[in-house]
Write a protein that holds these residues in place. Structure first.
Motif, PDB file in Angstrom:
ATOM      1  N   LEU A  28     -19.916 -10.779   7.626  1.00  0.00           N
ATOM      2  CA  LEU A  28     -19.850 -11.079   6.201  1.00  0.00           C
ATOM      3  C   LEU A  28     -19.569  -9.850   5.349  1.00  0.00           C
ATOM      4  O   LEU A  28     -19.167  -9.986   4.189  1.00  0.00           O
ATOM      5  CB  LEU A  28     -21.164 -11.715   5.751  1.00  0.00           C
ATOM      6  N   GLY A  29     -19.764  -8.656   5.908  1.00  0.00           N
ATOM      7  CA  GLY A  29     -19.630  -7.436   5.120  1.00  0.00           C
ATOM      8  C   GLY A  29     -18.296  -7.278   4.427  1.00  0.00           C
ATOM      9  O   GLY A  29     -18.251  -7.030   3.207  1.00  0.00           O
ATOM     10  N   PRO A  30     -17.156  -7.392   5.146  1.00  0.00           N
ATOM     11  CA  PRO A  30     -15.859  -7.207   4.474  1.00  0.00           C
ATOM     12  C   PRO A  30     -15.632  -8.192   3.330  1.00  0.00           C
ATOM     13  O   PRO A  30     -15.045  -7.828   2.304  1.00  0.00           O
ATOM     14  CB  PRO A  30     -14.857  -7.425   5.615  1.00  0.00           C
ATOM     15  N   ALA A  31     -16.074  -9.431   3.497  1.00  0.00           N
ATOM     16  CA  ALA A  31     -15.887 -10.413   2.432  1.00  0.00           C
ATOM     17  C   ALA A  31     -16.738 -10.068   1.217  1.00  0.00           C
ATOM     18  O   ALA A  31     -16.262 -10.116   0.071  1.00  0.00           O
ATOM     19  CB  ALA A  31     -16.232 -11.813   2.941  1.00  0.00           C
ATOM     20  N   ILE A  32     -17.988  -9.707   1.442  1.00  0.00           N
ATOM     21  CA  ILE A  32     -18.862  -9.350   0.326  1.00  0.00           C
ATOM     22  C   ILE A  32     -18.308  -8.132  -0.407  1.00  0.00           C
ATOM     23  O   ILE A  32     -18.265  -8.101  -1.646  1.00  0.00           O
ATOM     24  CB  ILE A  32     -20.290  -9.091   0.840  1.00  0.00           C
ATOM     25  N   ASP A  33     -17.852  -7.134   0.344  1.00  0.00           N
ATOM     26  CA  ASP A  33     -17.301  -5.931  -0.287  1.00  0.00           C
ATOM     27  C   ASP A  33     -15.986  -6.218  -1.017  1.00  0.00           C
ATOM     28  O   ASP A  33     -15.602  -5.473  -1.923  1.00  0.00           O
ATOM     29  CB  ASP A  33     -17.089  -4.842   0.761  1.00  0.00           C
ATOM     30  N   LEU A  61     -29.155 -17.311   5.007  1.00  0.00           N
ATOM     31  CA  LEU A  61     -29.483 -16.337   3.971  1.00  0.00           C
ATOM     32  C   LEU A  61     -29.854 -14.995   4.601  1.00  0.00           C
ATOM     33  O   LEU A  61     -29.449 -13.931   4.108  1.00  0.00           O
ATOM     34  CB  LEU A  61     -30.630 -16.855   3.110  1.00  0.00           C
ATOM     35  N   ASP A  62     -30.612 -15.042   5.699  1.00  0.00           N
ATOM     36  CA  ASP A  62     -30.962 -13.799   6.398  1.00  0.00           C
ATOM     37  C   ASP A  62     -29.711 -13.062   6.868  1.00  0.00           C
ATOM     38  O   ASP A  62     -29.649 -11.825   6.834  1.00  0.00           O
ATOM     39  CB  ASP A  62     -31.869 -14.105   7.590  1.00  0.00           C
ATOM     40  N   ALA A  63     -28.694 -13.817   7.312  1.00  0.00           N
ATOM     41  CA  ALA A  63     -27.446 -13.197   7.755  1.00  0.00           C
ATOM     42  C   ALA A  63     -26.743 -12.508   6.592  1.00  0.00           C
ATOM     43  O   ALA A  63     -26.163 -11.424   6.748  1.00  0.00           O
ATOM     44  CB  ALA A  63     -26.529 -14.248   8.385  1.00  0.00           C
ATOM     45  N   VAL A  64     -26.808 -13.124   5.423  1.00  0.00           N
ATOM     46  CA  VAL A  64     -26.212 -12.493   4.232  1.00  0.00           C
ATOM     47  C   VAL A  64     -26.963 -11.208   3.892  1.00  0.00           C
ATOM     48  O   VAL A  64     -26.361 -10.156   3.619  1.00  0.00           O
ATOM     49  CB  VAL A  64     -26.235 -13.475   3.039  1.00  0.00           C
ATOM     50  N   LEU A  65     -28.283 -11.273   3.925  1.00  0.00           N
ATOM     51  CA  LEU A  65     -29.090 -10.099   3.597  1.00  0.00           C
ATOM     52  C   LEU A  65     -28.892  -8.970   4.596  1.00  0.00           C
ATOM     53  O   LEU A  65     -28.997  -7.784   4.236  1.00  0.00           O
ATOM     54  CB  LEU A  65     -30.572 -10.495   3.549  1.00  0.00           C
ATOM     55  N   ALA A  66     -28.578  -9.329   5.838  1.00  0.00           N
ATOM     56  CA  ALA A  66     -28.390  -8.306   6.873  1.00  0.00           C
ATOM     57  C   ALA A  66     -26.972  -7.764   6.937  1.00  0.00           C
ATOM     58  O   ALA A  66     -26.702  -6.824   7.697  1.00  0.00           O
ATOM     59  CB  ALA A  66     -28.775  -8.888   8.239  1.00  0.00           C
ATOM     60  N   ALA A  67     -26.065  -8.335   6.169  1.00  0.00           N
ATOM     61  CA  ALA A  67     -24.663  -7.914   6.238  1.00  0.00           C
ATOM     62  C   ALA A  67     -24.516  -6.462   5.795  1.00  0.00           C
ATOM     63  O   ALA A  67     -25.100  -6.050   4.781  1.00  0.00           O
ATOM     64  CB  ALA A  67     -23.806  -8.814   5.355  1.00  0.00           C
ATOM     65  N   PRO A  68     -23.723  -5.671   6.532  1.00  0.00           N
ATOM     66  CA  PRO A  68     -23.521  -4.262   6.163  1.00  0.00           C
ATOM     67  C   PRO A  68     -22.524  -4.140   5.015  1.00  0.00           C
ATOM     68  O   PRO A  68     -21.366  -3.760   5.208  1.00  0.00           O
ATOM     69  CB  PRO A  68     -22.978  -3.658   7.457  1.00  0.00           C
ATOM     70  N   ALA A  69     -22.970  -4.465   3.819  1.00  0.00           N
ATOM     71  CA  ALA A  69     -22.087  -4.463   2.654  1.00  0.00           C
ATOM     72  C   ALA A  69     -22.574  -3.458   1.622  1.00  0.00           C
ATOM     73  O   ALA A  69     -23.776  -3.208   1.487  1.00  0.00           O
ATOM     74  CB  ALA A  69     -22.031  -5.861   2.040  1.00  0.00           C
ATOM     75  N   ARG A  70     -21.645  -2.900   0.895  1.00  0.00           N
ATOM     76  CA  ARG A  70     -21.978  -1.944  -0.159  1.00  0.00           C
ATOM     77  C   ARG A  70     -22.297  -2.656  -1.474  1.00  0.00           C
ATOM     78  O   ARG A  70     -22.952  -2.103  -2.344  1.00  0.00           O
ATOM     79  CB  ARG A  70     -20.810  -0.973  -0.369  1.00  0.00           C
ATOM     80  N   ARG A  71     -21.787  -3.891  -1.607  1.00  0.00           N
ATOM     81  CA  ARG A  71     -22.011  -4.656  -2.823  1.00  0.00           C
ATOM     82  C   ARG A  71     -23.229  -5.559  -2.687  1.00  0.00           C
ATOM     83  O   ARG A  71     -23.622  -5.938  -1.585  1.00  0.00           O
ATOM     84  CB  ARG A  71     -20.798  -5.541  -3.124  1.00  0.00           C
ATOM     85  N   ARG A  72     -23.772  -5.942  -3.826  1.00  0.00           N
ATOM     86  CA  ARG A  72     -24.830  -6.943  -3.860  1.00  0.00           C
ATOM     87  C   ARG A  72     -24.182  -8.308  -3.628  1.00  0.00           C
ATOM     88  O   ARG A  72     -23.306  -8.726  -4.387  1.00  0.00           O
ATOM     89  CB  ARG A  72     -25.532  -6.910  -5.219  1.00  0.00           C
ATOM     90  N   ALA A  79     -33.307  -8.147  -6.577  1.00  0.00           N
ATOM     91  CA  ALA A  79     -31.970  -7.532  -6.721  1.00  0.00           C
ATOM     92  C   ALA A  79     -31.285  -7.288  -5.381  1.00  0.00           C
ATOM     93  O   ALA A  79     -30.418  -6.427  -5.276  1.00  0.00           O
ATOM     94  CB  ALA A  79     -32.061  -6.229  -7.518  1.00  0.00           C
ATOM     95  N   ARG A  80     -31.637  -8.050  -4.369  1.00  0.00           N
ATOM     96  CA  ARG A  80     -30.963  -7.923  -3.070  1.00  0.00           C
ATOM     97  C   ARG A  80     -29.735  -8.827  -2.993  1.00  0.00           C
ATOM     98  O   ARG A  80     -28.779  -8.538  -2.269  1.00  0.00           O
ATOM     99  CB  ARG A  80     -31.936  -8.248  -1.937  1.00  0.00           C
ATOM    100  N   ILE A  81     -29.788  -9.959  -3.701  1.00  0.00           N
ATOM    101  CA  ILE A  81     -28.636 -10.846  -3.833  1.00  0.00           C
ATOM    102  C   ILE A  81     -28.590 -11.327  -5.273  1.00  0.00           C
ATOM    103  O   ILE A  81     -29.555 -11.148  -6.042  1.00  0.00           O
ATOM    104  CB  ILE A  81     -28.716 -12.082  -2.902  1.00  0.00           C
ATOM    105  N   GLU A  82     -27.486 -11.932  -5.638  1.00  0.00           N
ATOM    106  CA  GLU A  82     -27.397 -12.632  -6.916  1.00  0.00           C
ATOM    107  C   GLU A  82     -27.079 -14.092  -6.607  1.00  0.00           C
ATOM    108  O   GLU A  82     -26.022 -14.406  -6.057  1.00  0.00           O
ATOM    109  CB  GLU A  82     -26.299 -12.036  -7.795  1.00  0.00           C
TER     110      GLU A  82
END
Length: 374
Positions: free
Chosen positions: A89-94, A107-118, A153-156
């Motif tokens: 999920l990281g590239p998509a979130i970024d 949701l846990d997978a989203v929280l664990a994604a190696p992303a720079r963005r929220r 502030a971990r996700i929106e």
């Protein structure tokens, strides 16, 4: 035509369909769905045309589809709503893509994604389709976990959504039951302190016939491509929709045969009289439905003619009767009813399926040609 077949995509018709759907839901934002390579029409081109036409959002199934749009320079809000186990999920979130969470595990997978963005997250509710999302105690657990992550502030959390099972059956009581379940989920989310979210429930069918399901955003898919969301709603022309894709080829061989000639594998078609057969260089290897053998029709020289025998991997045969045609004559497999052509719905009925499958399965050696490109 250099390729065996081409899909001619009319972007002006696509824009007109988007405008028609906008008129059906004037108070809601519009998400143009371009998943599955734009329902076989070409995701990048359709996405650009949708944004140009004023659609505020784009929708896709997978994060890979979303990243491909971003890599092609497609801007604007995009939601990807499938989260398979192990998806990166990281590239998509970024890339600024909104993602969905339909369970605590997702949701846990989203929280664990190696992303720079929220991450921007839409919560998926199961309101009665038993497909994606959760309900009952599982939904309460998802909302509680999402609220903690949102307030920390971990996700929106930017949206909450569900999908209708029977929107193409306007009289079904399931529709009202799902709307009620969705409203209850929205209220539960608000009770957890999250109120400023996009609510979206309506698909193409609900956009056209169920204003109570429109909420803040409607997700329009198959209808934008000029295909009816369901027979109970009427044909595309009854709904004010225009066919977007025309699948065309040309006769590669024309020959006269006597009565009693068996055609294609298994001789499931045998000529009853002397007739002319036409060979078309397209088959199930290109996505043409084999199940439409002996039943589907094409348009040749202004005349509807039937597929003769089984559709093969690379070719099919038409019974041309006594038509005076030659090699190179245009063949329209499906297109616009207004031009007298068979439609995607006609092919769907011939194969015992739906128009969605007719267009989304096309590929192989078919090339796309766009009219009215942005």
């Amino acid at each position: 035509m250099s390729a065996p077949a081409e899909a001619v995509v009319d972007l002006d018709a696509y824009r007109a369909n988007l405008a028609r759907l906008r008129g059906a839901a004037p108070t809601a934002a519009q998400m143009a769905v371009v998943k599955a390579d734009g329902y076989g029409h070409g995701a990048v081109t359709m996405a650009r045309a949708a944004l140009e036409a004023g659609s505020e959002w784009l929708g896709v199934a997978t994060v890979e589809e979303a990243v491909r749009l971003r890599s092609a320079g497609v801007d604007g809000p995009v939601l990807a709503w499938l989260c398979p186990a192990g998806a990166d999920l990281g590239p998509a979130i970024d890339a600024g893509v909104d993602v969905a969470a339909g369970s605590v595990e997702q949701l846990d997978a989203v929280l664990a994604a190696p992303a720079r963005r929220r991450p921007r997250v839409h919560l998926k509710v199961d309101t009665g389709m038993a497909r994606g999302g959760v309900r009952g105690a599982d939904l309460s657990a998802l909302i509680a976990a999402a609220a903690r992550a949102h307030h920390g502030a971990r996700i929106e959390v930017v949206g909450i959504f569900s999908h209708l099972a029977c929107a193409d059956e306007p009289g079904s009581p399931v529709n009202a039951e799902q709307r009620t379940a969705f409203d209850a989920a929205v209220a539960e989310l608000a009770a957890a302190g999250i109120t400023d979210v996009l609510r979206h429930l309506a698909n193409s069918a609900a956009t056209l016939v169920d204003p109570a399901a429109h909420h803040d955003l409607v997700r329009v898919g198959i209808a934008t491509y000029g295909i009816s969301p369901g027979e109970a709603l009427g044909a595309p022309e009854d709904l004010g929709l225009q066919a977007v894709m025309t699948l065309r080829s040309a006769l590669a061989l024309v020959r006269r045969v006597p009565a009693g000639t068996g055609v294609s594998y298994g001789h499931t078609f045998v000529t009853q009289r002397p007739t002319t057969l036409g060979l078309v260089p397209i088959g199930y290897g290109d996505g043409v439905l084999r199940a439409a053998s002996n039943t589907a029709e094409a348009l040749v020289a202004g005349t509807r003619v039937r597929v003769a025998g089984r559709v093969c991997m690379d070719q099919l045969v038409l019974d041309l009767g006594d038509l005076d045609v030659r090699r190179g004559e245009e063949v329209v497999l499906f297109g616009s009813a207004g031009r007298g052509e068979p439609t995607a719905e006609d092919w769907a009925r011939a194969a015992g399926t739906i128009g969605y499958e007719v267009v989304t399965r096309l590929g192989g050696r078919i090339v796309h040609r766009y009219l009215g490109a942005p």
